[in-house]
Every structure is written in C-alpha cells, then in structure tokens.
Design an enzyme around this catalytic site. Structure first.
Site: not given
Lengths: 93, 463
Positions: B80, B155, B179
C-alpha cells in the site's frame, strides 16, 4: 446540529486549509449531516472518565536511537526548499 | 509450462520454487505480465518497481545456495502506498506528497526484506487511507477485478485488487476502520486486521493513531497467517507495539456468537443477509455452537468512530505543511504557504475530516464529542470482553453490501461512512478481525488471531 458558513470558514482557517466558495457551501451541508449523525452518542449515558482504563508510560529513555546525521540528507532531500543543511521557510515574526 | 497464478498460494509457490518447477524470476515475470495485460483497466498500481527481476534473481540465488530459505523467499508482494520502503517513492495517493522518497524502511518492510520477498510495486488507496472505495485517490479509483463498473473497496483497494487480479500473490494494507477487510470482501480475498499493537506501525503514514494497524491481504487464510507471523511482534521504534504477555494455548474454537439484532439493522443488502445466514447454518451443521450475544452499545460504534478518527486525523495531518516534504504552493507569507499547500495538495475528503476533527476537539465541543466518544469506546470494549467470556468468536458480515458502483456514493460522505458499520468496532475495541470470502467477518479476543485462522479455514472449506 448544523453549522454556518462562517463556522466553516473559521474551521478552515484553524485547520490551515483554503476552500473555494463552492467547497464552503458543500462542506457546510456535509459536515452538518455528519455531526447530526454522530450526535446520537449524546442520547445515552456511558459513565464518566473515571471508568476509563489507566494509561501506562510507553516512552523510551532519552538517548540517540540512531547515529547522529544518519538520515539527515535523505530527510532534507525531501524538503521543498532548503539552504545547505537547513529547511528554508518564510519569515515567521 | 506457464504458472497457474489463479490457484497459487504461498505454500504452493514455495514448493514450486523449492522443487525447481519454476524460479522466483519466472514467478515475478508471470505477475508482471498480468499487470501489463490488465492493470490499464483496473488501476491497482501507483508504480510497478523497475527492479522486480533483480529482486527475484537474488531470491533465486538464495534458493540455489540454500541460504535463508523460508516460505516467503521470492514471494511477490504489492505494498500500500502509505508504507515506506527506503529509497522508493511513497505518496499515500495524495498530491501533497508528490516526489516524496522514503528515507527509511517501515518495520514491516524490514521484516519482509529479511525473508527475501519480492516487492512488485506500490498500490493505490484512498488518499491517506481516508475512504471506502479508492475513489478518494488523487490518481483515479481502482476498479473491482470481478466487475470493472464497481469499486474495489477501500481504503486498501489497490492491495485487494492486486491480489484478486493475480498482480501479486499477497499485499500489505492498513486498517483504521475497515480499510483491509472491506476491500478484501469486495474483491473476494482474505484480509486480516491484527490486534492493535501486535504489528509495528513504524514507517506507516499515521491516520488515526489509536486505531491504525498494518495487516496482510491474501488468497487464503493460511497465507494471511504466514505473513502475520513474519511481521508481528514488539518493535523499539513503535512504543505502542507489544507482544502478548503470555503464550496462548491454542484451543479449537467451537462457540460462535452473533450480535443480537444484527440482521435487523437497516441498510444491509438482502443478498448479504442470505449469504451470512447460510454460512451460519453450515457452521452449525459442522459442529459449531451458534448463539446470540448481547453487545448493547454496538449501535453507537460508528458514531464514536467518526468522532475519534477525525480528531486523530486532524492532529496527524498537521505535519503536511509544504515545509518538510512533498509539494509547496507559494503564498505571500508563511500562513498563505500553509493554506495554499494544504488547500491544493489535499483532496476534499481529507480536508473534510481535518475540519471535522478540529471541530470536535475545539473548546466548548470537546466534552460533548471527543470525551464522550472515548467513554463510548470504553463501554464497547467492555461489551466485547463480556461477550468473549461466553463465545470464542463473533461473526458478522464484513460490509453491508457486496460492492457498489463507481460514483454511487461519492456525493454523500455519510452514505460512504455507513459502509464501515460492521468493521469499525474491532478498531475501537482493539481486537483482531478477519474478512474471508464471501463477505464474512470473524472477530476474536485480543491476541487471538489463532481463533480467526481456525474458523476462517473452516469457512473456506464450507463455501
């Protein structure tokens, strides 16, 4: 709970954020609707701060965690403006 | 013979490399080819690293020399965009960090490097991890590999999509209110949010510091377990990290609780309800005792979360000021520099949360919002402690829908927030939770990831 456009402007200034006039209007309605939702926590009793768990100290002892200067160049290289080994900013006072 | 990426797991990939059926370079090449073919449509990656093959060659050398051979050697990972890898760009999918190069490794990255994994690239996310669809990325949404008209969730949407689309075998994401788990559910992969503090956040861009955790997104529960074991544990660079005080004796979990009134909550997709009920029945038929558990304050968790999280966001985001890193938008004086840099560099959702946080922390409102939300958080934690004296784990859907259309919720932030209704409680209570296909979330007591893995593996078999 609804907040006014003046309050939105004040919040933006406190948050160091610039908003366009359109954004001021949409933020006003969106923040009002979010506050309206989260306000439900005031409908019930959840005890007092005395019920909260105790904190314990997790801070380390003072001292160097890495060799002095080991990351200086990498960190300074990320600054948008620098002068030698200093981060350059506009006059504050 | 081409490698069948669709059925690959960490163990199978390891056996393949160990036996010489394929090399780490072959494996990395296979993933790079998939990215080349499909990521133009999906938009999972912010950057595919230029040195992937060199990294894989190093893994192959280790296999050849029988040096440091372990299940993660040569395994391709996507990371990420808010987790730092030294010398590489990291941007949290925000314009304000354009050009930023990580000066050090996050602890989780350092631990994966020790294992010899291959970093394929950094993946898209909602800006600074704020959102549930990756539509808040400054670089366009990540599409759901199973349906390109739908969002990948967020996310950690790039992480979930990269695993679902066979762009990498595993990914690391971060979870503040769901997320990791919600995009895992949307993309039909496994997502683990570990116990708060069990994995170091050193080198993760902070969002809500009392809630943030790093965890894996994978194809299988076993893969998540392998990665969790590699990244967990106390770290001197994160004072909130800790290892369990005592060794936990593994039990075979048999009692599962379902929160009372859960399925009567509004806004749950009928298909999600039916799927959940079906899985509960299957578990019951396979030796689990199912009972209702009372979590009386559960309905307040989302409201408490959307006070505590923005409060912490408003504090954490103050570091982005156009002075220390990223872009700078010049004004006439220092104050104007701040206003312009943050106004232009930060997207609307990030600015909205900073302002909300500033509001709930301001004098006069602090007691009614932030102080009260912390008390709510405490009673929710107590609710869970009591429930876990009666059951080994608690089951809910991960998200109220299986996915939604791109653009469907962008005009109504509150509607987007309601997506987090089942996931935020685990972050508030600090307990571990896992999402397994299809859209099932399991929660367990602190440091009892072993329970999640045991039940998760059974759910995988029963699907």
């Amino acid at each position: 709970m609804s907040i006014s456009v003046e309050e939105v402007r004040k919040l933006a200034a406190l948050s160091r954020i610039s908003l366009s006039p359109e954004e001021e209007a949409s933020m006003q309605s969106e923040i009002s609707s979010i506050l309206g939702y989260v306000e439900q926590i005031n409908k019930a009793d959840f005890g007092t701060d005395a019920d909260l768990p105790e904190h314990r100290n997790v801070w380390r002892e003072d001292g160097e965690v890495n060799e002095s200067g080991a990351y200086s160049e990498a960190l300074l290289a990320n600054a948008p403006a620098r002068e030698g080994d200093y981060v350059k900013v506009k006059k504050i006072l | 013979m081409p490698i069948n990426l669709a059925i690959l797991t960490i163990k199978k990939a390891h056996e393949g490399m160990l036996s010489g059926a394929f090399s780490a370079v072959d494996l990395a090449t296979a993933y790079l080819e998939e990215i080349k073919k499909k990521d133009g449509d999906i938009n999972a990656f912010r950057e595919v690293f230029a040195d992937v093959i060199e990294q894989a060659k190093k893994a192959d050398e280790k296999f050849a020399k029988k040096e440091g051979v372990n299940p993660l050697l040569g395994i391709p990972f996507s990371i990420k965009d808010n987790i730092l890898i030294q010398g590489r760009k990291a941007g949290a999918s925000s314009k304000i960090l354009e050009g930023y190069v990580a000066p050090y490794d996050a602890t989780v990255i350092a631990r994966l490097k020790e294992k010899g994994v291959v970093f394929i690239g950094r993946v898209n996310m909602d800006e600074f991890a704020m959102g549930g669809s990756t539509e808040n990325s400054a670089y366009g949404p990540t599409k759901n590999p199973h349906d390109l008209g739908n969002v990948a969730g967020g996310s950690s949407g790039g992480s979930a999509a990269s695993v679902a689309a066979d762009f990498s075998l595993a990914s690391l994401g971060s979870d503040t209110g769901g997320s990791i788990r919600q995009p895992a559910a949307f993309c039909e992969v496994v997502g683990l949010k570990p116990t708060y503090g069990s994995v170091s956040r050193h080198g993760l861009m902070a969002m809500g510091s009392s809630l943030d955790v790093i965890g894996p997104l994978t194809k299988t529960v076993e893969d998540a377990e392998i990665i969790f074991d590699a990244i967990k544990g106390e770290d001197k660079y994160d004072s909130t990290s800790f290892s369990p005080v005592k060794e936990i004796s593994t039990i075979s979990p048999k009692k599962i609780g379902i929160p009372k009134g859960l399925l009567d909550m509004g806004g749950i997709d009928p298909e999600v309800k039916a799927n959940f009920k079906e899985m509960v029945l299957k578990l019951e038929k396979n030796g689990y005792q199912i009972s209702e558990v009372d979590l009386p304050h559960l309905s307040y968790s989302l409201a408490a979360y959307y006070i505590i999280m923005p409060a912490e966001v408003s504090s954490n985001m103050s570091r982005f000021d156009g002075v220390k890193y990223g872009i700078k938008k010049e004004g006439g004086n220092l104050l104007e520099d701040y206003l312009n840099t943050r106004g232009e560099g930060l997207g609307k959702e990030v600015r909205r949360r900073i302002m909300l946080g500033t509001y709930v922390l301001s004098s006069g409102y602090y007691d009614a919002y932030y102080a009260k939300a912390n008390r709510v958080r405490n009673v929710i934690r107590e609710d869970f402690s009591k429930a876990f004296t009666l059951v080994d784990a608690i089951l809910t859907p991960t998200a109220p829908s299986h996915s939604f259309k791109i653009g469907e919720k962008t005009s109504d932030p509150l509607a987007m927030y309601l997506e987090d209704i089942f996931t935020v409680t685990a972050n508030l209570a600090g307990i571990p939770a896992i999402s397994v296909p299809s859209n099932i979330q399991i929660m367990a007591p602190h440091h009892r990831e072993d329970i999640l893995f045991a039940i998760g593996k059974d759910i995988e078999k029963l699907r």
